[in-house]
Motif scaffolding. Sequence first.
Motif, short mmCIF file in Angstrom:
data_model
loop_
_atom_site.label_atom_id
_atom_site.label_comp_id
_atom_site.label_asym_id
_atom_site.label_seq_id
_atom_site.Cartn_x
_atom_site.Cartn_y
_atom_site.Cartn_z
N LEU B 331 -4.35 -6.19 -19.93
CA LEU B 331 -3.20 -7.05 -19.67
C LEU B 331 -1.95 -6.19 -19.46
CD1 LEU B 331 -2.74 -9.99 -19.35
CD2 LEU B 331 -2.20 -10.18 -21.76
N THR B 332 -1.82 -5.10 -20.21
CA THR B 332 -0.70 -4.20 -19.99
C THR B 332 -0.74 -3.68 -18.55
OG1 THR B 332 -0.86 -3.48 -22.27
CG2 THR B 332 0.44 -2.11 -20.82
N GLY B 333 -1.94 -3.25 -18.12
CA GLY B 333 -2.08 -2.77 -16.75
C GLY B 333 -1.68 -3.84 -15.75
N ILE B 389 -1.25 4.18 -3.05
CA ILE B 389 -2.55 4.81 -3.22
C ILE B 389 -2.81 5.10 -4.70
CG2 ILE B 389 -3.86 6.91 -2.73
CD1 ILE B 389 -2.27 7.02 -0.05
N GLY B 390 -1.73 5.45 -5.41
CA GLY B 390 -1.89 5.75 -6.83
C GLY B 390 -1.93 7.23 -7.11
N VAL B 391 -1.11 7.99 -6.38
CA VAL B 391 -1.01 9.42 -6.61
C VAL B 391 -0.18 9.64 -7.87
CG1 VAL B 391 0.03 11.51 -5.65
CG2 VAL B 391 -1.22 9.96 -4.17
N PRO B 392 -0.56 10.61 -8.69
CA PRO B 392 0.20 10.83 -9.92
C PRO B 392 1.68 11.11 -9.66
CG PRO B 392 -1.44 12.54 -9.61
CD PRO B 392 -1.71 11.51 -8.59
N SER B 399 -0.34 2.14 -13.12
CA SER B 399 -1.12 0.90 -13.16
C SER B 399 -2.61 1.20 -13.10
CB SER B 399 -0.78 -0.01 -11.98
OG SER B 399 0.53 0.13 -11.60
N LYS B 400 -2.95 2.08 -12.18
CA LYS B 400 -4.36 2.37 -11.98
C LYS B 400 -4.96 2.98 -13.24
CE LYS B 400 -4.42 1.94 -7.76
NZ LYS B 400 -4.11 2.16 -6.37
N TRP B 401 -4.20 3.86 -13.84
CA TRP B 401 -4.65 4.50 -15.08
C TRP B 401 -5.03 3.45 -16.11
CZ3 TRP B 401 -5.17 9.61 -16.73
CH2 TRP B 401 -5.30 9.78 -18.12
N TYR B 402 -4.16 2.47 -16.28
CA TYR B 402 -4.40 1.46 -17.30
C TYR B 402 -5.59 0.57 -16.95
CZ TYR B 402 -0.98 2.38 -20.78
OH TYR B 402 -0.31 2.96 -21.81
N LEU B 403 -5.70 0.23 -15.68
CA LEU B 403 -6.82 -0.63 -15.29
C LEU B 403 -8.14 0.09 -15.50
CD1 LEU B 403 -5.38 -2.34 -12.11
CD2 LEU B 403 -5.77 -3.33 -14.35
N ILE B 415 -16.64 -1.25 -12.55
CA ILE B 415 -15.34 -1.81 -12.15
C ILE B 415 -14.33 -0.70 -11.94
CG2 ILE B 415 -13.43 -3.23 -12.98
CD1 ILE B 415 -15.53 -5.03 -14.24
N ALA B 416 -14.38 0.30 -12.83
CA ALA B 416 -13.48 1.44 -12.65
C ALA B 416 -13.75 2.13 -11.32
CB ALA B 416 -13.67 2.43 -13.80
N VAL B 417 -15.03 2.24 -10.98
CA VAL B 417 -15.39 2.86 -9.70
C VAL B 417 -14.80 2.06 -8.54
CG1 VAL B 417 -17.31 3.41 -8.17
CG2 VAL B 417 -17.47 3.94 -10.60
N LEU B 418 -14.89 0.72 -8.65
CA LEU B 418 -14.39 -0.12 -7.56
C LEU B 418 -12.87 -0.02 -7.43
CD1 LEU B 418 -16.72 -3.18 -7.94
CD2 LEU B 418 -16.57 -1.67 -5.99
N VAL B 419 -12.19 0.08 -8.57
CA VAL B 419 -10.73 0.24 -8.52
C VAL B 419 -10.39 1.52 -7.75
CG1 VAL B 419 -8.68 0.74 -9.90
CG2 VAL B 419 -10.27 -1.02 -10.64
N LEU B 420 -11.12 2.59 -8.06
CA LEU B 420 -10.85 3.86 -7.39
C LEU B 420 -11.24 3.78 -5.92
CD1 LEU B 420 -12.09 6.16 -10.24
CD2 LEU B 420 -9.77 6.01 -9.36
#
Lengths: 117, 493, 512
Positions: B331-333, B389-392, B399-403, B415-420
């Motif tokens: 939820l934080t993400g 894209i979610g570059v550091p 956001s991506k980190w949290y998800l 699911i993590a794989v799909l997010v990436l």
Amino acid sequence: MEFPGLYNYWITIVLMMVGFYIVIAHDNLIKKVVGLNIFQVSVFVFYISMAKVQGGTAPILDAGIETYSNPLPHVLILTAIVVAVATTALALALVVRIRNAYGTIEDDEIEGQEDDA
Amino acid sequence: MIAAHLPALQVVVPLMAAPLCVLLRRPALAWALTLAVSWVVLAIAVLLLLQVLETGPVTYPLGNWAAPWGIEYRVDMVGAFVLVIVAAIGAVVTPFARRSVEHEIPRDRIYLFYAMYLLCLTGLLGIAITGDAFNLFVFLEISSLSSYVLIGLGKERRALTAAYRYLIMGTLGATFYLIGVAMMYMMTGTLNMADLATLMPAVADTRTILVALAFLTVGISLKLALFPLHLWLPNAYTYAPSVVTAFLAATGTKVAVYVLIRIFFTIFGGVEVFRINLIGDVLMGLAILAMVSGSAVAIYQNNVKRMLAYSSVAQIGYMVLGVSFATVTGLTGGIVHLFNHALIKCALFMALGCVFLRIGSVNIGDMAGLGRRMPVTMASFVVSGLSLIGVPLTVGFVSKWYLIQAALEKGWWPIAVLVLFSSLLAVIYIWRVVEVAYFRPAPEGGPAPAEAPLSMLVPMWLLTGASVYFGIDATRTLEVAGGAAAFLLKGTP
Amino acid sequence: MSAEATILLAVAVPLVAAVLIVLTGSRPNLREGVTLAAAVILFGLVASLFPAVFAGGRPAVVLGEMLPGLAIAFEVEPLGMLFAGVASFLWLVTSIYSIGYMRAHHEKNQTRFYAYFAIALSSTMGVAFAGNMLTLFAFYEVLTLCTFPLVTHHGTEEAKRAGRVYLGILLGTSIGLQLFAIVWTWTIAGTLDFTAGGILAGKAAGPTVGILLALYVFGIGKAAVMPLHRWLPAAMVAPTPVSALLHAVAVVKVGVFTVLKVIVYIFGIDFLAQAASGGWLLYVAGFTIVAASVVALRSDNLKRRLAYSTVSQLSYVIMAAAILTPLSAMGAAFHIAAHAFGKITLFFCAGSILVASHKTLVSELDGIGRRMPWTMAAFAIGALSMIGIPPTVGFVSKWYILRAAMEAEQTFAVAVIVLSTLLNAAYFLPIVYAAFFRAETAEPVAAGGRARGAEAGDGGNPRHHGHRREGHGEAPLTVVLALTVSAAGILFLFFFPDLPLALARQLAGGAG
């Protein structure tokens, strides 16, 4: 409760489905708006009928009135009707503009023109 | 004295300013008023957030009618956070709007534009602040109706059909919501969300409540353009005026996500809605489909605005995914992504607004050579794109980190794989634009487009800068988002 | 000045330099002055950290929290010190080199080139000094992005394609695999700090370790482990100084450096040695060494041959690390430095040949040693170092790796080293032989002419063809100076390897 007991819900459901069907199935933009209106009205009927208390009268503060219908949904629906009217007006205004721009209010013909463009 | 009335002022100020705009008529005056109001609104929102952080939820009985009979405004951590997002985007978009609106909207309609813009702002703020389920519907319709108008103001005639289709879909969604509210009222006899939350556990297992939940979810999903109910969104974003797209992309869908969160975790908070039926799984499935399909479709778009619109569909997937985890991390993400994506998408659409102002097109083929001709604009596009894209060191990364973390905590690594995977698709569509803008030589002949005016560049870079700043130091946003998530998951309002 | 400030300055100085370079862009002499000054200052800063680290100190500084519990933090440990020292020294040499090269070659957009170059160095310093995996990852990505404009410097269609491969593989692997591994580590271990002995011991077991290791190794695309090596040859379209510093030193070394860091400080050598599921790494690295050498043997384009040689040499480091003994880790660390000096010399020479004679193919180099004695002498030294023949630094690192392999009784590793040494000799020595002992061919082959235009990527610059082939001598002075210095470095480090060896030994906990 016997059969006619909850007939108001059946009316709501029938109206809703009729409205929904018109919105989905008709290509004429005006008819879509009409369908949308029927759909909305079904919900208004739903609200108003559920507020009815059997044997109750209008909610007026007066001697001798013990049971009365719940006034809150009525008030809510007044607001919702205003919203619905505004929506309808806006939709019709858009249809007028669409007619000016495309020369038609048939969805499939508009789509045909858009695909050509 | 005034401080006590901040919740009411939050909504009343822009609401009153809207008709004033119509009275003022002159575009410059209407703009100046809008500017002033949007900054006042932001100040109020920030004050409210500080107050909430300090003392906990703020309540405000409207017209002194006590809840649960009267309408209650209720600002808690989530609400205040969303208020700040909406108000901040509004405050940044308004200065940007002046030149862009002059360019894209006929002069005699500009004052109407600002009136509608203020009404839309009112509606969005109202949704975030109200503690009353029916009042929420009214604000939802205020914001929706005005956004139909705003979209219909677009230059091309397709803006009209886009607005019309959005109107039909939006009204269906709002009516669905209304049905859900009716059913909840039937079972509990109250419309106040806090009251609903306390009464809900007793009736949660009835079929009526389940049906109500279904109607509410579908209705709001239409509004937030959750796959597969997103069909209105691409056209609406593509053909709306640039400013409107920038504003709505950053606020409209975010507020809808907020409503979803409200329903699940406040109204149904006491019954842990995700554990009693399939709704969490369905939402998660749809969110994942949205992430992957939105990004995949975006790759094939030649209109960059439409490309970003599909990317929004994917990003909404991220937010809903975060919500559907129903854990604090998830939820934080989701909540922090509301904020992060608002920054990113607003800046990206602003960049396109600048491009449209100068070259009159947002087709990818026409953007050749822009890297040299509009370096400041395109640099912002690249930075925001990297954030998408979610570059550091950008907000997208946070956001991506949290998800991903939320997915791994539950052990759901696919699911993590799909997010990436979805972020890698984002690399492709962002880089298509970058390659055209930087590697394809500008067309010969014709006047070379100049850089966009400062009044547009500054707001754009403000957002771009924020999206880097909050990427490097995410503790502040995460403190609020994490606090909000923990607060919501306690199960009590 | 405190060590903390020095660390921050080491990251900041190149960044400031980048800004100044852009500001002074209209005046090339001043601009190059800025680059040189920044390089000197940076090397000074890094050098000033040496004594403290040498004495066992671990200067650290926390810049601020990025995510709750995860800070952007720097900590100087021996491996990072070694890497930063090598990179900052070679930046200085490369700056001198690129001034001569870029001007003699009439490259366009030189300001952009120097600016991104400086940013790349800043992120390399960030990687070298990173105190936790998140910081390292952030700078790793910045490095990928800021080298992209350098790779695609010429802006041609070929450069664009190469840029796609470059970015696609590096960004794809790092976001797709490495980030996944990092978040996974964070959820398992609850920390990402680089800790002696690793942070995963006792928290992960069984196949998890193997999968995690695979995610890291393949996620660190910059290490160019096959099959993710293709970006390296593709990136050779860049101007030679870029290839030299970034693709022989900074970028690829960041790759193997990160792998080494992960193995030593995230997994821990002992932990990984016990976990059976990590054993595959040795074989993948060994395969890469041999396969890349074979490809190098078959490449006629000099830069491409060097690129594949790099792929092969990088896997030496990884294979050495995968032997998983303290001695092998030390060999791996030392090989980072050794290969950096060797490979940068070779690239300098390739660029020097290109500038002076516009030749890019190995088959064109007959007799060139007589025209360019300095360049080819340096090339010979670099080649010897690659093969591992004394008196070059390559011998020292190979010695340690071989010793570690023998002590650990890794017959496979020993076999790979022997085989690849033979292959190295087979693809480097003929060049040296041809350059010095073959007669120059009168007319260059027609095929060479075509390839030359494409390689130079000069965008139709007419001045290029004015002073070609006939009667060319040595390359410009700064170019020769730079390659002489780096070649001297190779010899110097053979005779005096104490300093880097001591650092490498500290990493391995006093072994060897």
